[in-house]
Design an enzyme around this catalytic site. Structure first.
Site, short mmCIF file in Angstrom:
data_model
loop_
_atom_site.label_atom_id
_atom_site.label_comp_id
_atom_site.label_asym_id
_atom_site.label_seq_id
_atom_site.Cartn_x
_atom_site.Cartn_y
_atom_site.Cartn_z
N LEU A 1 8.91 3.39 6.60
CA LEU A 1 7.64 3.42 7.31
C LEU A 1 7.85 3.22 8.81
CD1 LEU A 1 4.50 3.37 7.35
CD2 LEU A 1 4.66 0.90 6.93
N PHE B 1 0.82 -1.21 0.00
CA PHE B 1 0.00 0.00 0.00
C PHE B 1 0.86 1.26 0.00
CE2 PHE B 1 0.87 -1.29 4.29
CZ PHE B 1 1.11 -0.13 4.99
N PRO B 2 0.40 2.32 -0.68
CA PRO B 2 1.10 3.61 -0.60
C PRO B 2 1.07 4.13 0.83
CG PRO B 2 -0.45 3.58 -2.42
CD PRO B 2 -0.74 2.37 -1.60
N CYS B 3 2.17 4.73 1.26
CA CYS B 3 2.28 5.21 2.64
C CYS B 3 1.90 6.68 2.71
CB CYS B 3 3.70 5.03 3.18
SG CYS B 3 3.93 5.67 4.84
N GLN B 4 0.93 6.98 3.54
CA GLN B 4 0.54 8.36 3.77
C GLN B 4 0.63 8.65 5.27
OE1 GLN B 4 -3.16 7.07 2.04
NE2 GLN B 4 -3.27 9.01 0.96
#
Length: 447
Positions: free
Chosen positions: A117, A72-75
């Site tokens: 992350l 998943f893209p990290c936000q």
């Protein structure tokens, strides 16, 4: 048993390529990028199970599955660190994973993200993720895994999180003080349910960059003479020309005149650095190769003129330019060590050599050894570095996906070899549960 899984943020299907090879069946996939979707359809027989924006899909409409996978893209979480658990993740793409898992209750999840992350926002982002996964009923374990230990010559460190719905709590035995150990100590302090996954213990590098290089590539992948000369001068000034009997690639230069002109593509052991996301143009990793130098010299040629009777009428000496070739090669045989040249890909005897002309200006001669041509890695080479086959790459190219998009897709993908190794450890957990009769679908749990 058949492993039924869904693939979120699918990209070009790095998870799928590995899990299908292990007998898995993908029952649902989601990807929003149109070029990645185009590639996915070319790779997986049209991929009728591929859907678009996951934020617009009701979790109840997703088929039942045993495993949920996704990189998943990290936000950043808007209120990270306030320990609000599931609610805190709303508005992020990680929330989409949690939303679906909360509804569909897959037995296992395998999630991937960048190593950073773990330390993002002082570790608070990852702590929130751990709390969310615990809130929706999962025990967790995680580890930093490097692709270079799984049969591809790329130094690519990624964090993998394994989530098990039914695992009993087991404490982690944490040692060391690296970023992974620090993250585990912070996660334990949250009091979340943890377990010990059977991680593969690979720690050897078995592949080298030269193993994935194409024998011949098009001229469009080569740097100009001016950029090459500038790069080599910078490398020599900094003493960063790599010396490697194994691969012999050019050293590392970052940020010349504000631009990342060349990414180092080989350590002395011949392992490439991470393929960057969106890799194209000047940011694409580059290698140095040998080439044939054409040098102009002069010689004297006699010009004579005779009349119709054969009588000599005139004679003149002229300077005539001559072109001679000098092949620049790396020779590493023990009996000729003095001939070794550093900083280029090796050519075997009988292999066709690169040929340059002075007029075409395709290369650069520094004026002394070593001499280099420098080129980008090709999209196919980048796909090889991620564990995809040539047939897969070529199918996507044939579908009309551009070079720049295929670079980007390689940079965004997970390494297939790594997922295959992890998948081999996931399947026994499912099989064990099936044998004991504890495998539950959401409907059975509700009953």
């Amino acid at each position: 048993m058949t492993l039924r899984y869904i693939e979120l943020f699918a990209g070009i299907g790095g998870f799928r390529s590995a899990l299908d090879a292990l007998g898995g069946v993908c029952v649902f996939a989601s990807e929003i990028d149109k070029y990645a979707s185009q590639a996915y359809q070319a790779l997986y027989n049209g991929a009728a199970e591929l859907h678009g924006d996951i934020t617009k899909i009701d979790a109840q409409d997703i088929p039942d599955h045993d495993v949920l996978v996704g990189g998943f893209p990290c936000q950043a979480f808007s209120v990270a660190g306030q320990r609000k658990g599931f609610e805190e993740a709303r508005g992020t793409l990680f929330f989409e994973i949690a939303r679906i898992a909360k509804t569909k209750r897959p037995r296992l999840m395998l999630l991937e993200n960048v190593k950073g992350l773990l330390s993002h926002d002082g570790g608070k982002t990852f702590e929130t993720m751990c709390a969310v996964l615990n809130d929706i009923g999962y025990a967790i374990d995680f580890r930093i895994v490097n692709s270079k230990h799984y049969g591809v010559p790329q130094n690519r460190e990624r964090i993998f999180v394994v989530c098990d719905r039914d695992a009993e709590h087991e404490d982690w035995n944490v040692s060391g003080n690296d970023v992974g150990a620090k993250a585990k100590r912070r996660a334990q302090a949250l009091g979340v349910r943890t377990f010990n996954f059977d991680w593969p213990e690979n720690n050897e590098v078995t592949a080298r960059l030269r193993d994935v290089l194409e024998a011949q590539v098009g001229e469009k992948y080569y740097l100009s003479e001016e950029k090459t000369a500038k790069l080599i001068a910078q490398l020599e000034e900094r003493g960063q020309i790599a010396e490697s009997d194994d691969c012999g690639m050019v050293g590392y230069v970052d940020g010349i005149n504000g631009h990342d002109i060349c990414r180092r593509v080989s350590t002395p052991t011949g392992v490439a650095p991470t393929i960057p996301t969106g890799s194209s143009g000047n940011t694409t990793p580059k290698i140095a190769e040998p080439y044939t130098v054409f040098q102009k010299t002069t010689s004297w040629t006699t010009t004579v003129k005779y009349d119709e009777t054969g009588t000599l009428q005139a004679a003149r000496l002229d300077k005539v330019p001559q072109v001679v070739t000098e092949e620049v090669r790396a020779v590493l045989t023990p009996e000729r060590p003095e001939k070794r040249q550093n900083g280029r890909r090796f050519k075997e005897d009988g292999e066709e050599s690169f040929t340059l002309t002075a007029q075409d200006k395709h290369g650069v001669a520094i004026g002394r050894y070593p001499r280099y041509r420098i080129r980008k890695l090709t999209p196919r080479e980048c796909w090889r570095l991620q564990g995809f086959t040539d047939a897969q790459h070529d199918a996507v190219a044939a579908a009309g996906v551009s070079d720049s998009q295929r670079y980007k897709q390689a940079g965004n993908a997970v390494t297939v070899n790594v997922i295959h190794a992890l998948g081999e450890r996931l399947i026994p957990r499912l099989a064990e549960l099936s044998e004991t009769g504890n495998r539950l679908t959401p409907e059975k749990e509700a009953a």
